[in-house]
Design a protein around this motif. Sequence first.
Motif, PDB file in Angstrom:
ATOM      1  N   ALA A  55      22.483 -87.295 105.783  1.00 10.72           N
ATOM      2  CA  ALA A  55      22.885 -87.942 107.031  1.00 10.72           C
ATOM      3  C   ALA A  55      23.710 -89.196 106.767  1.00 10.72           C
ATOM      4  CB  ALA A  55      21.650 -88.295 107.858  1.00 10.72           C
ATOM      5  N   ALA A  56      23.446 -89.830 105.629  1.00 11.11           N
ATOM      6  CA  ALA A  56      24.184 -91.037 105.258  1.00 11.11           C
ATOM      7  C   ALA A  56      25.469 -90.719 104.513  1.00 11.11           C
ATOM      8  CB  ALA A  56      23.295 -91.948 104.411  1.00 11.11           C
ATOM      9  N   GLY A  57      25.784 -89.447 104.365  1.00 10.82           N
ATOM     10  CA  GLY A  57      26.997 -89.052 103.673  1.00 10.82           C
ATOM     11  C   GLY A  57      26.881 -89.089 102.161  1.00 10.82           C
ATOM     12  N   GLU A  58      25.664 -89.125 101.656  1.00  9.83           N
ATOM     13  CA  GLU A  58      25.423 -89.186 100.221  1.00  9.83           C
ATOM     14  C   GLU A  58      24.982 -87.820  99.691  1.00  9.83           C
ATOM     15  OE1 GLU A  58      25.972 -91.782  98.193  1.00  9.83           O
ATOM     16  OE2 GLU A  58      26.794 -92.832  99.925  1.00  9.83           O
ATOM     17  N   PRO A  59      25.150 -87.567  98.399  1.00 17.49           N
ATOM     18  CA  PRO A  59      24.654 -86.307  97.825  1.00 17.49           C
ATOM     19  C   PRO A  59      23.137 -86.214  97.967  1.00 17.49           C
ATOM     20  CG  PRO A  59      26.173 -87.394  96.318  1.00 17.49           C
ATOM     21  CD  PRO A  59      25.875 -88.385  97.401  1.00 17.49           C
ATOM     22  N   PRO A  60      22.605 -84.998  98.107  1.00 18.00           N
ATOM     23  CA  PRO A  60      21.147 -84.813  98.227  1.00 18.00           C
ATOM     24  C   PRO A  60      20.448 -85.008  96.887  1.00 18.00           C
ATOM     25  CG  PRO A  60      22.252 -82.698  98.265  1.00 18.00           C
ATOM     26  CD  PRO A  60      23.329 -83.738  98.252  1.00 18.00           C
ATOM     27  N   VAL A  61      20.278 -86.257  96.509  1.00 18.58           N
ATOM     28  CA  VAL A  61      19.643 -86.644  95.254  1.00 18.58           C
ATOM     29  C   VAL A  61      18.516 -87.604  95.585  1.00 18.58           C
ATOM     30  CG1 VAL A  61      19.957 -87.815  93.045  1.00 18.58           C
ATOM     31  CG2 VAL A  61      21.778 -86.348  93.945  1.00 18.58           C
ATOM     32  N   HIS A  62      17.337 -87.354  95.042  1.00 17.07           N
ATOM     33  CA  HIS A  62      16.173 -88.178  95.369  1.00 17.07           C
ATOM     34  C   HIS A  62      15.325 -88.395  94.133  1.00 17.07           C
ATOM     35  CE1 HIS A  62      12.816 -89.914  97.486  1.00 17.07           C
ATOM     36  NE2 HIS A  62      12.022 -88.897  97.212  1.00 17.07           N
ATOM     37  N   VAL A  63      14.946 -89.650  93.883  1.00 20.06           N
ATOM     38  CA  VAL A  63      14.106 -90.010  92.744  1.00 20.06           C
ATOM     39  C   VAL A  63      12.753 -90.480  93.261  1.00 20.06           C
ATOM     40  CG1 VAL A  63      13.842 -91.470  90.711  1.00 20.06           C
ATOM     41  CG2 VAL A  63      16.123 -90.674  91.382  1.00 20.06           C
ATOM     42  N   THR A  64      11.689 -89.940  92.681  1.00 18.45           N
ATOM     43  CA  THR A  64      10.345 -90.304  93.105  1.00 18.45           C
ATOM     44  C   THR A  64       9.371 -90.110  91.950  1.00 18.45           C
ATOM     45  OG1 THR A  64       8.679 -89.971  94.848  1.00 18.45           O
ATOM     46  CG2 THR A  64       9.754 -88.000  93.951  1.00 18.45           C
ATOM     47  N   GLU A  65       8.101 -90.470  92.176  1.00 16.19           N
ATOM     48  CA  GLU A  65       7.053 -90.268  91.167  1.00 16.19           C
ATOM     49  C   GLU A  65       5.914 -89.457  91.770  1.00 16.19           C
ATOM     50  OE1 GLU A  65       5.478 -93.661  89.197  1.00 16.19           O
ATOM     51  OE2 GLU A  65       7.387 -94.285  88.339  1.00 16.19           O
ATOM     52  N   TYR A  66       5.267 -88.679  90.922  1.00 15.46           N
ATOM     53  CA  TYR A  66       4.120 -87.890  91.351  1.00 15.46           C
ATOM     54  C   TYR A  66       2.976 -88.034  90.357  1.00 15.46           C
ATOM     55  CZ  TYR A  66       7.688 -85.380  94.080  1.00 15.46           C
ATOM     56  OH  TYR A  66       8.714 -85.049  94.927  1.00 15.46           O
ATOM     57  N   GLU A  67       1.767 -87.914  90.865  1.00 13.38           N
ATOM     58  CA  GLU A  67       0.598 -87.722  90.023  1.00 13.38           C
ATOM     59  C   GLU A  67       0.513 -86.231  89.721  1.00 13.38           C
ATOM     60  OE1 GLU A  67      -3.062 -88.983  88.105  1.00 13.38           O
ATOM     61  OE2 GLU A  67      -1.573 -90.211  89.127  1.00 13.38           O
ATOM     62  N   VAL A  68       0.503 -85.881  88.449  1.00  8.69           N
ATOM     63  CA  VAL A  68       0.507 -84.474  88.070  1.00  8.69           C
ATOM     64  C   VAL A  68      -0.900 -83.906  88.165  1.00  8.69           C
ATOM     65  CG1 VAL A  68       1.007 -82.816  86.243  1.00  8.69           C
ATOM     66  CG2 VAL A  68       2.490 -84.808  86.557  1.00  8.69           C
ATOM     67  N   LYS A  69      -1.006 -82.790  88.856  1.00  8.87           N
ATOM     68  CA  LYS A  69      -2.281 -82.108  89.026  1.00  8.87           C
ATOM     69  C   LYS A  69      -2.510 -81.164  87.848  1.00  8.87           C
ATOM     70  CE  LYS A  69      -4.253 -78.514  92.070  1.00  8.87           C
ATOM     71  NZ  LYS A  69      -5.591 -79.078  92.302  1.00  8.87           N
ATOM     72  N   GLU A  70      -3.690 -81.194  87.275  1.00  7.04           N
ATOM     73  CA  GLU A  70      -3.995 -80.273  86.181  1.00  7.04           C
ATOM     74  C   GLU A  70      -3.892 -78.830  86.665  1.00  7.04           C
ATOM     75  OE1 GLU A  70      -7.831 -78.883  83.562  1.00  7.04           O
ATOM     76  OE2 GLU A  70      -7.581 -81.023  83.923  1.00  7.04           O
ATOM     77  N   ASN A  71      -3.224 -78.006  85.870  1.00 12.33           N
ATOM     78  CA  ASN A  71      -3.055 -76.601  86.221  1.00 12.33           C
ATOM     79  C   ASN A  71      -3.247 -75.773  84.955  1.00 12.33           C
ATOM     80  OD1 ASN A  71      -1.947 -74.003  86.778  1.00 12.33           O
ATOM     81  ND2 ASN A  71      -0.814 -74.853  88.508  1.00 12.33           N
ATOM     82  N   ALA A  72      -4.478 -75.361  84.723  1.00 17.44           N
ATOM     83  CA  ALA A  72      -4.797 -74.604  83.513  1.00 17.44           C
ATOM     84  C   ALA A  72      -4.113 -73.249  83.499  1.00 17.44           C
ATOM     85  CB  ALA A  72      -6.313 -74.426  83.404  1.00 17.44           C
ATOM     86  N   ALA A  73      -3.856 -72.661  84.671  1.00 18.18           N
ATOM     87  CA  ALA A  73      -3.221 -71.343  84.734  1.00 18.18           C
ATOM     88  C   ALA A  73      -1.807 -71.366  84.179  1.00 18.18           C
ATOM     89  CB  ALA A  73      -3.213 -70.836  86.176  1.00 18.18           C
ATOM     90  N   LEU A  74      -1.166 -72.524  84.228  1.00 16.52           N
ATOM     91  CA  LEU A  74       0.198 -72.654  83.721  1.00 16.52           C
ATOM     92  C   LEU A  74       0.273 -73.528  82.485  1.00 16.52           C
ATOM     93  CD1 LEU A  74       2.127 -73.071  87.092  1.00 16.52           C
ATOM     94  CD2 LEU A  74       1.937 -71.015  85.687  1.00 16.52           C
ATOM     95  N   GLY A  75      -0.861 -74.043  82.034  1.00 15.60           N
ATOM     96  CA  GLY A  75      -0.884 -74.877  80.844  1.00 15.60           C
ATOM     97  C   GLY A  75      -0.384 -76.286  81.074  1.00 15.60           C
ATOM     98  N   ILE A  76      -0.636 -76.843  82.271  1.00 21.82           N
ATOM     99  CA  ILE A  76      -0.152 -78.184  82.602  1.00 21.82           C
ATOM    100  C   ILE A  76      -1.315 -79.172  82.559  1.00 21.82           C
ATOM    101  CG2 ILE A  76       1.079 -79.602  84.276  1.00 21.82           C
ATOM    102  CD1 ILE A  76       2.686 -77.211  83.203  1.00 21.82           C
ATOM    103  N   PRO A  77      -1.271 -80.171  81.666  1.00 27.97           N
ATOM    104  CA  PRO A  77      -2.308 -81.211  81.674  1.00 27.97           C
ATOM    105  C   PRO A  77      -2.115 -82.127  82.878  1.00 27.97           C
ATOM    106  CG  PRO A  77      -0.627 -81.737  80.047  1.00 27.97           C
ATOM    107  CD  PRO A  77      -0.280 -80.372  80.589  1.00 27.97           C
ATOM    108  N   GLY A  78      -3.187 -82.575  83.470  1.00 28.31           N
ATOM    109  CA  GLY A  78      -3.105 -83.415  84.653  1.00 28.31           C
ATOM    110  C   GLY A  78      -3.526 -84.848  84.390  1.00 28.31           C
TER     111      GLY A  78
END
Length: 615
Positions: free
Chosen positions: A476-499
Amino acid sequence: MGNWLSSWLGGGRKPEGSAPSNSQKPGTTGAQPQYSIKVDAGAQRPDVPVKTWVAGPDGRLGFPELDDPEFRIPALDDKAPLAICISGGGFRATTLGLGWLRGLHHLGVLERAKYLMVCSGASWLGAAVCFQKKSSLEEFLGPYLPPEECNLKALAKVGARGRTYASAVADAVPLHDYVKHQIKGLVKPKDDEARSWTAAMTASFLRPFGLGDTDTSTVTATGTQGDVHLSVAARAQVAGRRTVYTTDPAELPFPIVVQAVMLPKDRLTYYPFEWTPLYGGCPVAYDKTEPKLGAGWVETLGLNAALAAKPERVVGGTTHVRVRPMGPASLGEAIGISSAYSSYVWKLGKTDKGLQAHKRLGFHTAEYFNQQDWSNAQLELVDGGGTDYNSILPALRRKVPNIMILTATATDVKTFDQFLPEPNLDHQFIAQLFGCWPGNPNDKEALPAAELNARMQIFPKSGFKELFDALRAKLAAGEPPVHVTEYEVKENAALGIPGGWRVRVMWVINDAQPAWEAALPQDTRAKLERDRTSKLKIEKLNPFDAVSFNEFPMYSAMALNYPPELVGLMSNHAAHMLVRCREAVESMLGGGSKEGRAEGGVVKEVAPAGVMVHA
């Protein structure tokens, strides 16, 4: 490494000198190292020793490039803790990916990143850029053109054949090559000939850069602590994979190609598989599948190979096994597997006839052994989008604290309803990462939405709507759709992701950029307007060709033919997204999450942890 290699190869010594350059074969010239190896000319499939990594008692699996005494790459310690992840999407992904890498190189970011992770169409680009030796990076990627310079004549200048990736894309006719190899296979079958799909992708995207050996080649990386590339060069001769292609992680990011194992008779159907220049495998222990999968790696030289004998009881760590190569396991196969979209969609293999059809259609089956009971099995390997369309799971398994997710979506971000439901497959994979996928009631074979979300969720549920709102605000502001943010990673043993850790993510979503289009030269703007408003929708008549600007920038992944002007338009459009957001891009070179920030503003990388492997 020298001791075990010498004993297993029959008195050979650790060779001196450098690894063979791309497209050369060890021992073929006086400049190449010579090896004391005896090969039985009558042996069709000789045994070779390879290293394998096994999950430890704590259920974690290490990463050889980071923590193995021989395979570790010290140069990665000096890299920025950043993973560049490019999604799938066929020609759309490979041309947008070219632009994104061009933009990152223009900003001085590409060479500093630790990882480059690619899937499907992006794998064609990732393999070529990391392994080619014909051109400088500047020439291979091509110059960045700001919108004011993107006239039709400039867009059509894709560079010299065999020197630039844009020229390879503009020349590519993979559907033609696929049909040609299919006919050749019917007329003159050959068991060890590269699969038709692999052959077609290799001809288009690798052969122009001297990387076209699909049947008798392997890969490795230079700069390992134990000079692994020298050992691979020696053993490759025995394995019948005598051409060795190398990548240098000191110069470019360490590449990881995302693939998937397909078990058509299983409810889940798709399971993760990683391919790297040094090793590959299924990183998670699936002990209830048939056959069992994971959890461990094997040297890339040992892929598509059967165990000659089971090792003695191994409880975590590493061991050496002898394997018998059963077919190609080349760079071409890596990208052919990762981009085998049709085999992923058709799910052939539910019956014996289906499995034969999968093979006859030129898709990949490979010999595989797991690191649980060490049994051999033949697997169907397919498009990495089956588990990881956005190419981010390897980064999360390694706890890389900064991740760029470059998504080659084909659906614009207009309303939240359009951002979420079917048939928007691109955004489906994003929604699943947040556990927000509503499901597809028309797909009777699909897992229920709740079950699929539980299996795929990594980020907090609230993040999905927040992402949409942020992207819409930028547009809406005429800028490219680029967004930077942070997340708390959820543990996901099915995919091998440490949380339990935080990751900083830059989302880059393909979408039209009106301000960029308004700045284009008059001839390019006129063609865009003319093609978009034309009543003759050429791409609708022939979905395999993208010959106009009609669908820009949202072409179907089925379009397998781009003219030079479109390659230039798509790639510079993508590059602009990052160049325009220079400050945000450069911020990703820091140390990432708040957890990793030391006092005084010094940024410290979050230490990687092994994959959690029990699912």
